[in-house]
Design a protein around this motif. Sequence first.
Motif, PDB file in Angstrom:
ATOM      1  N   ARG A 163       0.814  -1.219   0.000  1.00 31.06           N
ATOM      2  CA  ARG A 163       0.000   0.000   0.000  1.00 31.06           C
ATOM      3  C   ARG A 163       0.845   1.265   0.000  1.00 31.06           C
ATOM      4  O   ARG A 163       0.393   2.313  -0.466  1.00 31.06           O
ATOM      5  N   THR A 164       2.057   1.174   0.502  1.00 30.11           N
ATOM      6  CA  THR A 164       2.886   2.379   0.651  1.00 30.11           C
ATOM      7  C   THR A 164       4.082   2.419  -0.297  1.00 30.11           C
ATOM      8  O   THR A 164       4.716   3.461  -0.428  1.00 30.11           O
ATOM      9  N   HIS A 165       4.399   1.291  -0.958  1.00 32.52           N
ATOM     10  CA  HIS A 165       5.558   1.242  -1.847  1.00 32.52           C
ATOM     11  C   HIS A 165       5.194   0.581  -3.172  1.00 32.52           C
ATOM     12  O   HIS A 165       4.468  -0.411  -3.188  1.00 32.52           O
ATOM     13  N   ARG A 166       5.735   1.127  -4.231  1.00 32.60           N
ATOM     14  CA  ARG A 166       5.610   0.471  -5.529  1.00 32.60           C
ATOM     15  C   ARG A 166       6.682  -0.606  -5.647  1.00 32.60           C
ATOM     16  O   ARG A 166       7.655  -0.612  -4.892  1.00 32.60           O
ATOM     17  N   PRO A 167       6.528  -1.543  -6.599  1.00 31.24           N
ATOM     18  CA  PRO A 167       7.550  -2.577  -6.793  1.00 31.24           C
ATOM     19  C   PRO A 167       8.916  -1.963  -7.062  1.00 31.24           C
ATOM     20  O   PRO A 167       9.024  -0.950  -7.752  1.00 31.24           O
ATOM     21  N   ASN A 168       9.960  -2.592  -6.543  1.00 30.42           N
ATOM     22  CA  ASN A 168      11.305  -2.040  -6.700  1.00 30.42           C
ATOM     23  C   ASN A 168      12.105  -2.819  -7.739  1.00 30.42           C
ATOM     24  O   ASN A 168      11.550  -3.468  -8.627  1.00 30.42           O
ATOM     25  N   PHE A 169      13.426  -2.791  -7.634  1.00 31.78           N
ATOM     26  CA  PHE A 169      14.297  -3.420  -8.622  1.00 31.78           C
ATOM     27  C   PHE A 169      14.071  -4.926  -8.737  1.00 31.78           C
ATOM     28  O   PHE A 169      14.403  -5.528  -9.773  1.00 31.78           O
TER      29      PHE A 169
END
Length: 241
Positions: free
Chosen positions: A31-37
């Motif tokens: 909910r607070t972060h988009r997908p990362n590397f």
Amino acid sequence: MSQPELSELKEQVYKDSREGAEFDRFHQRTRTHRPNFVYELVRILMSLMAWIFFRARNEHPERVPAVGPVILAPNHFSFLDHFFLGVALRRKVHFMAKSQLFKPPLQYVYSPGGVFPVRRGVADNEAFVTAVTILDRGDTMAMYAEGGRSRTGELSTKPRRGIGRLALLSGAPVVPVAIVGSSHVRNWKRLQFPKVKVFYGEPFAYERIEKPTREQEQATANEIFAEVRALYDKATAGSAT
């Protein structure tokens, strides 16, 4: 799907004995972060596999809106459908996955990669809160119209109402998707790699409803799945000619 292929499928476990609170951290992260590397790394590796071994091809991926919220609604035959679905899309796609998968070490890939848990067999409202949060910030969410994998190699006869619920709660455009050929993916164990094609349909949307009824959710799910089925039937009829 042949009888030997069906016998290879493990029995599905629908209930997770763990309490819902054990999954709160995964929902909060999504909910607070988009997908990362991690998402990009997995996409590169799995895209190469999809293209080389399964000769994955995509028809009309441009129909998926380039910006804004969107729900991808595919059929579901294989554990690799997630990757076939996203190969041609530059947008990062969030997925629900059964909560049983959220154990070390896979949880360290799923969560930063945009995957969050859903507890099957219970009314998991937290999963829908997370999914609507993703859409409200303008991101892409995939949800299988059938709810789980088809065990027969054919489309299910009736969709689960979850896809209808998400479409009504969010009001986001829905893109029906037909994945053709993935029902034979397990043949890789015999060094047989089926050709997979993914067909994207035209987007459509429903008026947002804060508290849809079960009947509204099921009716909407039926309409969405009818679009998926029509796309799948057209795609398979075309491949047979």
